[in-house]
Design a protein around this motif. Structure first.
Motif, PDB file in Angstrom:
ATOM      1  N   LEU A  70       0.881  -1.184   0.069  1.00  0.00           N
ATOM      2  CA  LEU A  70      -0.089   0.027   0.101  1.00  0.00           C
ATOM      3  C   LEU A  70       0.880   1.080   0.033  1.00  0.00           C
ATOM      4  O   LEU A  70       0.745   2.317  -0.710  1.00  0.00           O
ATOM      5  N   LEU A  71       1.842   1.218   0.857  1.00  0.00           N
ATOM      6  CA  LEU A  71       2.830   2.528   0.745  1.00  0.00           C
ATOM      7  C   LEU A  71       3.482   2.510  -0.571  1.00  0.00           C
ATOM      8  O   LEU A  71       3.716   3.980  -0.878  1.00  0.00           O
ATOM      9  N   ARG A  72       3.780   1.667  -1.060  1.00  0.00           N
ATOM     10  CA  ARG A  72       4.446   1.959  -2.429  1.00  0.00           C
ATOM     11  C   ARG A  72       3.601   2.205  -3.540  1.00  0.00           C
ATOM     12  O   ARG A  72       3.745   3.147  -4.551  1.00  0.00           O
ATOM     13  N   HIS A  73       2.488   1.382  -3.731  1.00  0.00           N
ATOM     14  CA  HIS A  73       1.487   1.384  -5.028  1.00  0.00           C
ATOM     15  C   HIS A  73       0.016   2.168  -4.737  1.00  0.00           C
ATOM     16  O   HIS A  73      -0.441   2.383  -5.526  1.00  0.00           O
ATOM     17  N   GLY A  74      -0.195   2.478  -3.375  1.00  0.00           N
ATOM     18  CA  GLY A  74      -1.408   2.739  -3.096  1.00  0.00           C
ATOM     19  C   GLY A  74      -2.529   1.804  -3.316  1.00  0.00           C
ATOM     20  O   GLY A  74      -2.289   0.851  -3.951  1.00  0.00           O
ATOM     21  N   ASN A  75      -3.780   1.983  -2.986  1.00  0.00           N
ATOM     22  CA  ASN A  75      -4.725   1.094  -3.351  1.00  0.00           C
ATOM     23  C   ASN A  75      -6.302   1.825  -3.535  1.00  0.00           C
ATOM     24  O   ASN A  75      -6.924   2.127  -2.317  1.00  0.00           O
ATOM     25  N   ASN A  76      -6.617   2.527  -4.278  1.00  0.00           N
ATOM     26  CA  ASN A  76      -7.839   3.217  -4.410  1.00  0.00           C
ATOM     27  C   ASN A  76      -7.954   4.182  -3.530  1.00  0.00           C
ATOM     28  O   ASN A  76      -8.830   4.460  -2.767  1.00  0.00           O
ATOM     29  N   VAL A 186       1.202 -23.893  -8.920  1.00  0.00           N
ATOM     30  CA  VAL A 186       2.240 -22.750  -8.981  1.00  0.00           C
ATOM     31  C   VAL A 186       1.778 -21.792 -10.101  1.00  0.00           C
ATOM     32  O   VAL A 186       1.347 -22.130 -11.210  1.00  0.00           O
ATOM     33  N   ASP A 187       1.514 -20.730  -9.578  1.00  0.00           N
ATOM     34  CA  ASP A 187       1.049 -19.497 -10.462  1.00  0.00           C
ATOM     35  C   ASP A 187       1.936 -19.007 -11.181  1.00  0.00           C
ATOM     36  O   ASP A 187       2.776 -18.218 -10.864  1.00  0.00           O
ATOM     37  N   GLU A 188       2.059 -19.203 -12.508  1.00  0.00           N
ATOM     38  CA  GLU A 188       2.933 -18.861 -13.574  1.00  0.00           C
ATOM     39  C   GLU A 188       2.571 -17.561 -14.103  1.00  0.00           C
ATOM     40  O   GLU A 188       3.021 -17.135 -15.126  1.00  0.00           O
ATOM     41  N   SER A 189       1.537 -16.562 -13.538  1.00  0.00           N
ATOM     42  CA  SER A 189       1.072 -15.483 -14.302  1.00  0.00           C
ATOM     43  C   SER A 189       2.524 -14.434 -14.043  1.00  0.00           C
ATOM     44  O   SER A 189       3.350 -14.798 -13.280  1.00  0.00           O
ATOM     45  N   PRO A 190       2.423 -13.617 -15.145  1.00  0.00           N
ATOM     46  CA  PRO A 190       3.750 -12.711 -15.273  1.00  0.00           C
ATOM     47  C   PRO A 190       3.765 -11.972 -14.075  1.00  0.00           C
ATOM     48  O   PRO A 190       2.663 -11.473 -13.447  1.00  0.00           O
ATOM     49  N   LEU A 191       5.105 -11.627 -13.629  1.00  0.00           N
ATOM     50  CA  LEU A 191       5.188 -11.182 -12.107  1.00  0.00           C
ATOM     51  C   LEU A 191       5.366  -9.472 -12.800  1.00  0.00           C
ATOM     52  O   LEU A 191       5.391  -9.107 -13.636  1.00  0.00           O
ATOM     53  N   PRO A 192       5.438  -8.746 -11.493  1.00  0.00           N
ATOM     54  CA  PRO A 192       5.511  -7.331 -11.613  1.00  0.00           C
ATOM     55  C   PRO A 192       6.717  -7.132 -12.595  1.00  0.00           C
ATOM     56  O   PRO A 192       7.812  -7.812 -12.249  1.00  0.00           O
ATOM     57  N   THR A 193       6.727  -5.789 -13.068  1.00  0.00           N
ATOM     58  CA  THR A 193       7.745  -5.195 -13.778  1.00  0.00           C
ATOM     59  C   THR A 193       9.048  -5.143 -12.822  1.00  0.00           C
ATOM     60  O   THR A 193       8.720  -4.948 -11.616  1.00  0.00           O
ATOM     61  N   ASP A 194      10.077  -4.975 -13.400  1.00  0.00           N
ATOM     62  CA  ASP A 194      11.404  -4.702 -12.541  1.00  0.00           C
ATOM     63  C   ASP A 194      11.451  -3.853 -11.483  1.00  0.00           C
ATOM     64  O   ASP A 194      10.843  -2.683 -12.004  1.00  0.00           O
ATOM     65  N   GLY A 195      11.609  -3.880 -10.316  1.00  0.00           N
ATOM     66  CA  GLY A 195      11.643  -3.047  -9.332  1.00  0.00           C
ATOM     67  C   GLY A 195      10.379  -2.709  -8.881  1.00  0.00           C
ATOM     68  O   GLY A 195      10.261  -1.670  -7.853  1.00  0.00           O
ATOM     69  N   VAL A 220      -5.136 -16.567   1.695  1.00  0.00           N
ATOM     70  CA  VAL A 220      -3.885 -16.615   2.076  1.00  0.00           C
ATOM     71  C   VAL A 220      -3.168 -15.616   0.977  1.00  0.00           C
ATOM     72  O   VAL A 220      -3.770 -15.324  -0.133  1.00  0.00           O
ATOM     73  N   SER A 221      -2.052 -14.902   1.278  1.00  0.00           N
ATOM     74  CA  SER A 221      -1.463 -13.983   0.529  1.00  0.00           C
ATOM     75  C   SER A 221       0.179 -13.990   0.444  1.00  0.00           C
ATOM     76  O   SER A 221       0.719 -14.768   1.164  1.00  0.00           O
ATOM     77  N   VAL A 222       0.659 -13.287  -0.551  1.00  0.00           N
ATOM     78  CA  VAL A 222       2.155 -13.380  -0.699  1.00  0.00           C
ATOM     79  C   VAL A 222       2.469 -12.361  -1.455  1.00  0.00           C
ATOM     80  O   VAL A 222       1.665 -11.809  -2.496  1.00  0.00           O
ATOM     81  N   THR A 223       3.541 -11.837  -1.162  1.00  0.00           N
ATOM     82  CA  THR A 223       3.995 -10.485  -2.045  1.00  0.00           C
ATOM     83  C   THR A 223       5.088 -11.018  -2.935  1.00  0.00           C
ATOM     84  O   THR A 223       5.864 -11.716  -2.831  1.00  0.00           O
ATOM     85  N   VAL A 224       4.934 -10.740  -4.240  1.00  0.00           N
ATOM     86  CA  VAL A 224       5.668 -11.052  -5.413  1.00  0.00           C
ATOM     87  C   VAL A 224       6.611  -9.815  -5.822  1.00  0.00           C
ATOM     88  O   VAL A 224       5.958  -8.741  -5.836  1.00  0.00           O
ATOM     89  N   PHE A 225       7.556 -10.046  -6.548  1.00  0.00           N
ATOM     90  CA  PHE A 225       8.725  -9.098  -6.996  1.00  0.00           C
ATOM     91  C   PHE A 225       8.928  -9.297  -8.531  1.00  0.00           C
ATOM     92  O   PHE A 225       8.933 -10.356  -8.798  1.00  0.00           O
TER      93      PHE A 225
END
Length: 225
Positions: A70-76, A186-195, A220-225
């Motif tokens: 939330l701090l980095r990207h905000g959420n509505n 395994v969720d093979e969805s595209p990961l967020p862009t670099d950084g 359940v939740s997880v942060t992806v990079f």
């Protein structure tokens, strides 16, 4: 027939508690010393403390991941009110040695070796194997999630179900993600862009005969990079 030792950590904790409280009542009959019953209590107390602490720490980890996302990207335009406080887990009980399960199984074996042992005593102590009863409508998946090679990996107990219907929230609400007929996805969805990073959340429900059955899992939740 299912094993008399519970595989689920929470159920194993309940089994340990029941065993030592009942063992006190049967100790003289079955030839147990006070040191042995005290050891059973210490194992149960420390295991309960660990499970309670793990629940608090895991919640903190999820809340912290949501906060930094939330701090980095905000959420509505959601307001950021600071990072969550690290949980207080309290003072642990007396330290015990590793391999609680081995000590439990050894005590259970001693109980069953006693000439005074009966199946009724075994059931009361929670060490007698019982017939497993499968009812599809009573199922609720327990999801275990981690990052594997950068992607979320979800493991679950398949049991007698056909598989799992998994839904995902990438930040815009839950949508269908996948159907897994194996006990790992395994969720093979595209990961967020670099950084950049993102918080991905999941929930799931069992499938039987191509239909949803039982209850939805906890999120359940997880942060992806």
């Amino acid at each position: 027939m299912k094993s008399f030792i519970e595989t689920n950590d929470l159920l194993f904790g309940a089994q340990l508690r029941n065993f030592w409280t009942k063992l006190v009542l049967y100790a003289v009959l079955l030839g147990f010393t006070s040191e042995e019953t005290d050891e059973a209590k210490a194992d149960s107390d420390f295991w309960d403390f660990c499970l309670d602490s793990a629940t608090k720490v895991n919640k903190f980890e999820r809340d912290f991941s949501e906060s930094i996302n939330l701090l980095r990207h905000g959420n509505n335009n959601q307001e950021f009110n600071g990072l969550p406080q690290f949980p207080t887990i309290g003072t642990p009980p007396a330290l015990v040695a590793a391999n609680i399960q081995l000590r439990f199984s050894q005590k259970a074996a001693k109980v069953k070796a006693s000439p005074k042992y009966t199946k009724a005593i075994g059931l009361d102590l929670g060490i007698e194997a019982t017939q497993s009863r499968f009812v599809a409508a009573e199922g609720k998946p327990i999801l275990n999630i981690k990052i594997n090679a950068g992607h979320p990996e979800i493991k679950f107990l398949k049991s007698h179900y056909d598989g799992l219907e998994i839904h995902k929230d990438s930040g815009a609400g839950y949508v269908y993600c996948a159907t897994s007929i194996r006990n790992v996805f395994v969720d093979e969805s595209p990961l967020p862009t670099d950084g950049t990073s993102a918080l991905w959340k999941y929930k799931a429900i069992y499938l039987s005969a191509n239909k949803r059955v039982g209850a939805w899992s906890d999120e359940v939740s997880v942060t992806v990079f």
